[in-house]
Design a protein around this motif. Structure first.
Motif, PDB file in Angstrom:
ATOM      1  N   SER A  54      11.749 -25.350  86.150  1.00  0.00           N
ATOM      2  CA  SER A  54      12.063 -26.775  85.765  1.00  0.00           C
ATOM      3  C   SER A  54      11.345 -27.310  84.581  1.00  0.00           C
ATOM      4  CB  SER A  54      11.658 -27.685  87.137  1.00  0.00           C
ATOM      5  OG  SER A  54      10.275 -27.793  87.336  1.00  0.00           O
ATOM      6  N   VAL A  55      10.191 -27.233  84.392  1.00  0.00           N
ATOM      7  CA  VAL A  55       9.731 -27.616  83.023  1.00  0.00           C
ATOM      8  C   VAL A  55      10.382 -26.941  81.970  1.00  0.00           C
ATOM      9  CG1 VAL A  55       7.484 -27.533  81.765  1.00  0.00           C
ATOM     10  CG2 VAL A  55       7.327 -28.063  84.063  1.00  0.00           C
ATOM     11  N   VAL A  56      10.702 -25.764  81.900  1.00  0.00           N
ATOM     12  CA  VAL A  56      11.470 -25.081  80.777  1.00  0.00           C
ATOM     13  C   VAL A  56      12.673 -25.573  80.769  1.00  0.00           C
ATOM     14  CG1 VAL A  56      12.426 -23.001  80.076  1.00  0.00           C
ATOM     15  CG2 VAL A  56      10.007 -22.804  81.071  1.00  0.00           C
ATOM     16  N   GLY A  57      13.259 -26.032  81.878  1.00  0.00           N
ATOM     17  CA  GLY A  57      14.469 -26.476  82.291  1.00  0.00           C
ATOM     18  C   GLY A  57      14.644 -27.939  81.397  1.00  0.00           C
ATOM     19  N   SER A  58      13.582 -28.813  81.275  1.00  0.00           N
ATOM     20  CA  SER A  58      13.434 -29.951  80.798  1.00  0.00           C
ATOM     21  C   SER A  58      13.632 -29.882  79.128  1.00  0.00           C
ATOM     22  CB  SER A  58      12.104 -30.448  80.941  1.00  0.00           C
ATOM     23  OG  SER A  58      12.183 -32.019  80.011  1.00  0.00           O
ATOM     24  N   PHE A  59      12.912 -28.480  78.568  1.00  0.00           N
ATOM     25  CA  PHE A  59      13.045 -28.212  77.237  1.00  0.00           C
ATOM     26  C   PHE A  59      14.642 -27.787  77.041  1.00  0.00           C
ATOM     27  CE2 PHE A  59      12.969 -24.977  74.009  1.00  0.00           C
ATOM     28  CZ  PHE A  59      12.617 -25.692  72.884  1.00  0.00           C
ATOM     29  N   LEU A  60      15.346 -27.255  77.963  1.00  0.00           N
ATOM     30  CA  LEU A  60      16.501 -26.695  77.637  1.00  0.00           C
ATOM     31  C   LEU A  60      17.511 -28.059  77.615  1.00  0.00           C
ATOM     32  CD1 LEU A  60      16.925 -23.801  80.532  1.00  0.00           C
ATOM     33  CD2 LEU A  60      16.078 -23.781  78.079  1.00  0.00           C
ATOM     34  N   ASN A  61      17.203 -28.900  78.235  1.00  0.00           N
ATOM     35  CA  ASN A  61      18.210 -30.217  78.183  1.00  0.00           C
ATOM     36  C   ASN A  61      17.792 -30.684  76.612  1.00  0.00           C
ATOM     37  OD1 ASN A  61      19.474 -30.821  80.716  1.00  0.00           O
ATOM     38  ND2 ASN A  61      17.192 -31.398  81.254  1.00  0.00           N
ATOM     39  N   VAL A  62      16.788 -30.444  75.871  1.00  0.00           N
ATOM     40  CA  VAL A  62      16.670 -30.903  74.672  1.00  0.00           C
ATOM     41  C   VAL A  62      17.533 -29.904  73.762  1.00  0.00           C
ATOM     42  CG1 VAL A  62      14.958 -31.202  72.655  1.00  0.00           C
ATOM     43  CG2 VAL A  62      14.313 -31.718  74.692  1.00  0.00           C
ATOM     44  N   CYS A  63      17.502 -28.709  74.053  1.00  0.00           N
ATOM     45  CA  CYS A  63      18.344 -27.704  73.193  1.00  0.00           C
ATOM     46  C   CYS A  63      19.935 -27.980  73.561  1.00  0.00           C
ATOM     47  CB  CYS A  63      18.008 -26.302  73.602  1.00  0.00           C
ATOM     48  SG  CYS A  63      16.286 -25.677  73.409  1.00  0.00           S
ATOM     49  N   ILE A  64      20.132 -28.260  74.595  1.00  0.00           N
ATOM     50  CA  ILE A  64      21.478 -28.356  74.998  1.00  0.00           C
ATOM     51  C   ILE A  64      22.083 -29.739  74.236  1.00  0.00           C
ATOM     52  CG2 ILE A  64      23.307 -29.198  76.769  1.00  0.00           C
ATOM     53  CD1 ILE A  64      21.419 -27.531  78.899  1.00  0.00           C
ATOM     54  N   TYR A  65      21.381 -30.610  73.946  1.00  0.00           N
ATOM     55  CA  TYR A  65      21.783 -31.921  73.410  1.00  0.00           C
ATOM     56  C   TYR A  65      21.725 -31.557  71.854  1.00  0.00           C
ATOM     57  CZ  TYR A  65      22.079 -36.671  71.550  1.00  0.00           C
ATOM     58  OH  TYR A  65      22.439 -37.799  71.017  1.00  0.00           O
ATOM     59  N   ARG A  66      20.749 -31.165  71.386  1.00  0.00           N
ATOM     60  CA  ARG A  66      20.369 -31.342  69.868  1.00  0.00           C
ATOM     61  C   ARG A  66      20.919 -29.872  69.015  1.00  0.00           C
ATOM     62  NH1 ARG A  66      14.140 -33.333  69.312  1.00  0.00           N
ATOM     63  NH2 ARG A  66      14.318 -35.260  70.603  1.00  0.00           N
ATOM     64  N   ILE A  67      21.085 -28.923  69.706  1.00  0.00           N
ATOM     65  CA  ILE A  67      21.416 -27.720  68.863  1.00  0.00           C
ATOM     66  C   ILE A  67      22.905 -27.929  68.086  1.00  0.00           C
ATOM     67  CG2 ILE A  67      22.020 -25.366  69.111  1.00  0.00           C
ATOM     68  CD1 ILE A  67      19.619 -24.660  70.796  1.00  0.00           C
ATOM     69  N   PRO A  68      23.684 -28.246  69.190  1.00  0.00           N
ATOM     70  CA  PRO A  68      25.159 -28.582  68.612  1.00  0.00           C
ATOM     71  C   PRO A  68      25.329 -29.463  67.647  1.00  0.00           C
ATOM     72  CG  PRO A  68      25.390 -28.630  71.217  1.00  0.00           C
ATOM     73  CD  PRO A  68      23.930 -28.407  70.751  1.00  0.00           C
ATOM     74  N   LEU A  69      24.478 -30.460  67.637  1.00  0.00           N
ATOM     75  CA  LEU A  69      24.436 -31.689  66.423  1.00  0.00           C
ATOM     76  C   LEU A  69      23.509 -31.217  65.158  1.00  0.00           C
ATOM     77  CD1 LEU A  69      23.483 -34.560  68.830  1.00  0.00           C
ATOM     78  CD2 LEU A  69      25.855 -33.864  67.876  1.00  0.00           C
ATOM     79  N   GLY A  70      22.997 -29.847  65.336  1.00  0.00           N
ATOM     80  CA  GLY A  70      22.076 -29.529  64.255  1.00  0.00           C
ATOM     81  C   GLY A  70      20.706 -30.097  64.024  1.00  0.00           C
ATOM     82  N   GLN A  71      20.471 -30.715  65.080  1.00  0.00           N
ATOM     83  CA  GLN A  71      18.952 -31.334  65.015  1.00  0.00           C
ATOM     84  C   GLN A  71      17.921 -30.530  65.611  1.00  0.00           C
ATOM     85  OE1 GLN A  71      19.472 -34.728  67.805  1.00  0.00           O
ATOM     86  NE2 GLN A  71      20.968 -35.906  66.451  1.00  0.00           N
ATOM     87  N   SER A  72      16.757 -30.716  65.057  1.00  0.00           N
ATOM     88  CA  SER A  72      15.566 -30.092  65.508  1.00  0.00           C
ATOM     89  C   SER A  72      15.171 -30.060  67.072  1.00  0.00           C
ATOM     90  CB  SER A  72      14.510 -30.701  64.896  1.00  0.00           C
ATOM     91  OG  SER A  72      13.026 -30.038  65.084  1.00  0.00           O
ATOM     92  N   ILE A  73      15.000 -29.166  67.502  1.00  0.00           N
ATOM     93  CA  ILE A  73      14.528 -29.109  68.954  1.00  0.00           C
ATOM     94  C   ILE A  73      12.919 -29.513  69.074  1.00  0.00           C
ATOM     95  CG2 ILE A  73      16.532 -27.414  69.346  1.00  0.00           C
ATOM     96  CD1 ILE A  73      14.419 -25.208  69.868  1.00  0.00           C
ATOM     97  N   VAL A  74      12.284 -29.774  68.160  1.00  0.00           N
ATOM     98  CA  VAL A  74      10.950 -30.046  68.201  1.00  0.00           C
ATOM     99  C   VAL A  74      10.611 -31.558  67.925  1.00  0.00           C
ATOM    100  CG1 VAL A  74       8.592 -29.222  67.378  1.00  0.00           C
ATOM    101  CG2 VAL A  74      10.425 -27.514  67.880  1.00  0.00           C
ATOM    102  N   TYR A  75      11.248 -32.039  67.057  1.00  0.00           N
ATOM    103  CA  TYR A  75      11.112 -33.205  66.382  1.00  0.00           C
ATOM    104  C   TYR A  75      12.291 -33.992  66.209  1.00  0.00           C
ATOM    105  CZ  TYR A  75       9.372 -36.988  63.592  1.00  0.00           C
ATOM    106  OH  TYR A  75       9.045 -38.392  62.974  1.00  0.00           O
ATOM    107  N   PRO A  76      12.224 -35.330  66.794  1.00  0.00           N
ATOM    108  CA  PRO A  76      11.397 -36.167  67.079  1.00  0.00           C
ATOM    109  C   PRO A  76      10.699 -35.903  68.656  1.00  0.00           C
ATOM    110  CG  PRO A  76      13.173 -37.567  67.005  1.00  0.00           C
ATOM    111  CD  PRO A  76      13.689 -36.179  66.426  1.00  0.00           C
TER     112      PRO A  76
END
Length: 260
Positions: A17-39
């Motif tokens: 579930s902790v990794v899943g929280s990071f996956l949510n960031v990836c799901i939202y930001r990767i298609p937008l071309g945004q960094s998955i680390v910052y902000p």
């Protein structure tokens, strides 16, 4: 003994579930071309950075009633759902592989599949930034997996990607329109890299069956024609997960019909 096993599975679920929280960031930001680390994670409405205790998987969503702690903006239920799903998948992996290098590889694999599925649902794209490195990583991991050799992995890439490419080419030739994107082709190539060439046919069959079972009623309910766009990536992911965890059971069940 039993309570000890439950505790271990609970810890594995928390990890997932902790990794899943990071996956949510990836799901939202990767298609937008945004960094998955910052902000850092923040509310999309008031842009206020979230505190660490606002980011506790599942728990924070429940305690905050699914809303931002600063501006009361509602958050999507998808966030805890992805966290819980990834935790559940990690428990399945641990059930089959226990403490081993195989578990680490499968943890990575199922998390990649989760990201791919939800991005395809949201945007009907499967980013190359996920699948192309995934093909390479899958091939490298084949040296650590007991059920697939590097030859099987390489053949999985060629047969997986090649088979869907032929299907897509023939469909476009006959229907005069694109029916399957290149992302699906690369996704199946990545699946072949991790799982080997032998899984390709069962996964394609399961995915097509699931796609038909979902797509036909959906088109009927929406009163749309057969040309309605429906992302195939989630079905490939679901078919892969079914075969990965229950493939042997399904094969034995199928063969039982031929026993005399």
């Amino acid at each position: 003994m039993f309570s000890g096993q439950l505790f271990v599975f609970f810890c594995v679920f928390v990890l997932g579930s902790v990794v899943g929280s990071f996956l949510n960031v990836c799901i939202y930001r990767i298609p937008l071309g945004q960094s998955i680390v910052y902000p850092a994670s923040h509310c999309f409405k008031c842009i206020t950075p979230l505190r660490w205790y606002h980011n506790i998987p599942i728990v924070s969503f429940v305690l905050l009633h699914g809303r931002c702690a600063f501006c009361d903006e509602p958050f999507s239920w998808r966030y805890p759902a992805v966290e819980a799903l990834n935790g559940f998948l990690y428990c399945l992996v641990f059930h089959y592989a226990r403490f081993s290098a195989v578990s680490l590889v499968l943890f990575l694999f199922v998390s990649i599949l989760v990201v791919v599925a939800f991005i395809d649902i949201d945007h009907q794209i499967i980013p190359d930034v996920i699948t192309l490195p995934g093909i390479v990583i899958g091939f490298i991991c084949s040296f650590a997996l007991p059920w697939v050799s590097w030859v099987d992995s390489l053949l999985g890439v060629l047969i997986g990607g090649g088979s869907l490419f032929c299907v897509a080419f023939l469909y476009e030739l006959l229907a005069k329109k694109e029916g399957m994107g290149g992302g699906d082709i690369k996704l199946l190539a990545m699946i072949g890299a991790f799982c080997g060439w032998r899984v390709i046919l069962p996964v394609v069959f399961l995915s097509s069956l699931l796609g038909t079972m979902v797509g036909v009623p959906l088109m009927w309910a929406r009163k749309r024609d057969s040309g309605m766009a429906l992302p195939f990536g989630p079905f490939l992911v679901f078919g892969t997960l079914i075969y990965l965890f229950w493939g042997d059971i399904l094969v034995q069940w199928y063969l039982s019909f031929f026993y005399i």
